[in-house]
Design a protein around this motif. Structure first.
Motif, PDB file in Angstrom:
ATOM      1  N   UNK A  54      63.030  73.854  36.434  1.00  0.00           N
ATOM      2  CA  UNK A  54      64.465  73.602  36.627  1.00  0.00           C
ATOM      3  C   UNK A  54      64.763  72.112  36.557  1.00  0.00           C
ATOM      4  N   UNK A  55      63.923  71.331  37.216  1.00  0.00           N
ATOM      5  CA  UNK A  55      64.108  69.877  37.198  1.00  0.00           C
ATOM      6  C   UNK A  55      63.915  69.322  35.793  1.00  0.00           C
ATOM      7  N   UNK A  56      62.883  69.785  35.107  1.00  0.00           N
ATOM      8  CA  UNK A  56      62.598  69.331  33.743  1.00  0.00           C
ATOM      9  C   UNK A  56      63.777  69.609  32.805  1.00  0.00           C
ATOM     10  N   UNK A  57      64.385  70.792  32.957  1.00  0.00           N
ATOM     11  CA  UNK A  57      65.443  71.213  32.041  1.00  0.00           C
ATOM     12  C   UNK A  57      66.853  70.891  32.534  1.00  0.00           C
ATOM     13  N   UNK A  58      66.954  70.370  33.746  1.00  0.00           N
ATOM     14  CA  UNK A  58      68.278  70.072  34.288  1.00  0.00           C
ATOM     15  C   UNK A  58      69.075  71.318  34.616  1.00  0.00           C
ATOM     16  N   UNK A  59      68.398  72.340  35.098  1.00  0.00           N
ATOM     17  CA  UNK A  59      69.032  73.618  35.451  1.00  0.00           C
ATOM     18  C   UNK A  59      68.708  73.951  36.905  1.00  0.00           C
ATOM     19  N   UNK A  60      69.381  74.959  37.414  1.00  0.00           N
ATOM     20  CA  UNK A  60      69.089  75.421  38.773  1.00  0.00           C
ATOM     21  C   UNK A  60      67.858  76.317  38.748  1.00  0.00           C
ATOM     22  N   UNK A  61      67.223  76.473  39.905  1.00  0.00           N
ATOM     23  CA  UNK A  61      66.082  77.376  39.997  1.00  0.00           C
ATOM     24  C   UNK A  61      66.524  78.803  39.703  1.00  0.00           C
ATOM     25  N   UNK A  62      67.734  79.145  40.100  1.00  0.00           N
ATOM     26  CA  UNK A  62      68.277  80.475  39.826  1.00  0.00           C
ATOM     27  C   UNK A  62      68.398  80.718  38.323  1.00  0.00           C
ATOM     28  N   UNK A  63      68.838  79.712  37.586  1.00  0.00           N
ATOM     29  CA  UNK A  63      68.957  79.844  36.129  1.00  0.00           C
ATOM     30  C   UNK A  63      67.577  80.053  35.502  1.00  0.00           C
ATOM     31  N   UNK A  64      66.570  79.369  36.022  1.00  0.00           N
ATOM     32  CA  UNK A  64      65.215  79.528  35.510  1.00  0.00           C
ATOM     33  C   UNK A  64      64.694  80.917  35.853  1.00  0.00           C
ATOM     34  N   UNK A  79      63.063  75.820  24.868  1.00  0.00           N
ATOM     35  CA  UNK A  79      61.721  76.099  24.359  1.00  0.00           C
ATOM     36  C   UNK A  79      61.044  74.825  23.874  1.00  0.00           C
ATOM     37  N   UNK A  80      61.801  73.973  23.192  1.00  0.00           N
ATOM     38  CA  UNK A  80      61.242  72.706  22.724  1.00  0.00           C
ATOM     39  C   UNK A  80      60.803  71.815  23.869  1.00  0.00           C
ATOM     40  N   UNK A  81      61.639  71.710  24.903  1.00  0.00           N
ATOM     41  CA  UNK A  81      61.305  70.869  26.056  1.00  0.00           C
ATOM     42  C   UNK A  81      60.102  71.427  26.818  1.00  0.00           C
ATOM     43  N   UNK A  82      60.047  72.738  26.962  1.00  0.00           N
ATOM     44  CA  UNK A  82      58.932  73.360  27.676  1.00  0.00           C
ATOM     45  C   UNK A  82      57.640  73.188  26.885  1.00  0.00           C
ATOM     46  N   UNK A  83      57.700  73.422  25.579  1.00  0.00           N
ATOM     47  CA  UNK A  83      56.511  73.253  24.744  1.00  0.00           C
ATOM     48  C   UNK A  83      55.995  71.818  24.826  1.00  0.00           C
ATOM     49  N   UNK A  84      56.910  70.853  24.794  1.00  0.00           N
ATOM     50  CA  UNK A  84      56.499  69.450  24.904  1.00  0.00           C
ATOM     51  C   UNK A  84      55.846  69.194  26.262  1.00  0.00           C
ATOM     52  N   UNK A  85      56.432  69.735  27.327  1.00  0.00           N
ATOM     53  CA  UNK A  85      55.879  69.538  28.672  1.00  0.00           C
ATOM     54  C   UNK A  85      54.517  70.222  28.814  1.00  0.00           C
ATOM     55  N   UNK A  86      54.352  71.383  28.176  1.00  0.00           N
ATOM     56  CA  UNK A  86      53.092  72.121  28.247  1.00  0.00           C
ATOM     57  C   UNK A  86      52.060  71.582  27.266  1.00  0.00           C
ATOM     58  N   UNK A  87      52.502  70.751  26.319  1.00  0.00           N
ATOM     59  CA  UNK A  87      51.590  70.227  25.309  1.00  0.00           C
ATOM     60  C   UNK A  87      51.131  71.286  24.322  1.00  0.00           C
ATOM     61  N   UNK A  88      52.048  72.181  23.964  1.00  0.00           N
ATOM     62  CA  UNK A  88      51.706  73.245  23.019  1.00  0.00           C
ATOM     63  C   UNK A  88      52.813  73.362  21.976  1.00  0.00           C
ATOM     64  N   UNK A  89      52.521  73.983  20.840  1.00  0.00           N
ATOM     65  CA  UNK A  89      53.588  74.202  19.861  1.00  0.00           C
ATOM     66  C   UNK A  89      54.566  75.273  20.352  1.00  0.00           C
ATOM     67  N   UNK A  90      55.801  75.183  19.914  1.00  0.00           N
ATOM     68  CA  UNK A  90      56.827  76.146  20.325  1.00  0.00           C
ATOM     69  C   UNK A  90      56.397  77.565  19.979  1.00  0.00           C
ATOM     70  N   UNK A  91      55.738  77.757  18.839  1.00  0.00           N
ATOM     71  CA  UNK A  91      55.388  79.121  18.456  1.00  0.00           C
ATOM     72  C   UNK A  91      54.417  79.779  19.431  1.00  0.00           C
ATOM     73  N   UNK A  92      53.697  78.997  20.226  1.00  0.00           N
ATOM     74  CA  UNK A  92      52.864  79.589  21.281  1.00  0.00           C
ATOM     75  C   UNK A  92      53.723  80.304  22.321  1.00  0.00           C
ATOM     76  N   UNK A  93      54.956  79.855  22.485  1.00  0.00           N
ATOM     77  CA  UNK A  93      55.856  80.469  23.464  1.00  0.00           C
ATOM     78  C   UNK A  93      56.575  81.685  22.891  1.00  0.00           C
TER      79      UNK A  93
END
Length: 103
Positions: A54-64, A79-93
């Motif tokens: 939620x903090x990473x994406x600027x959303x509420x925990x409820x939204x997540x 998806x792009x922000x999460x993939x970058x944070x996880x260090x993986x390509x988007x297609x893995x998600x």
């Protein structure tokens, strides 16, 4: 062979504009549900909480939480922000595991 143009000129025509390709409903599982499952799994593997995302994406925990359960689809930007944070390509998600070992 190239697919026909996407534009339907006749709204009464029930044919799929890309007849040579499967319809989205024929894939079985919705990509939004696949993404929700993959993000839940990767978050658990990395010990990243809903609050952290939620903090990473600027959303509420409820939204997540709604996205984790598949009630709300993840956006492409998320998806792009999460993939970058996880260090993986988007297609893995977007991988439900059904194609593993087939490449």
């Amino acid at each position: 062979m190239l697919p026909r143009p996407l534009a339907h000129t006749n709204p009464e025509d029930p044919s799929w504009p890309l007849d040579d390709l499967p319809r989205p409903s024929e894939y079985g599982v919705q990509l939004s549900r696949v993404a929700a499952g993959a993000i839940r799994l990767e978050s658990a593997r990395r010990d990243i909480s809903q609050e952290d995302l939620a903090e990473l994406l600027g959303r509420s925990r409820s939204a997540i939480s709604q996205r984790f359960t598949g009630k709300v689809a993840w956006s492409l930007d998320d998806l792009g922000a999460i993939a970058a944070a996880f260090g993986c390509p988007v297609d893995d998600l977007l991988d439900d595991g059904s194609q593993r070992g087939r490449r």
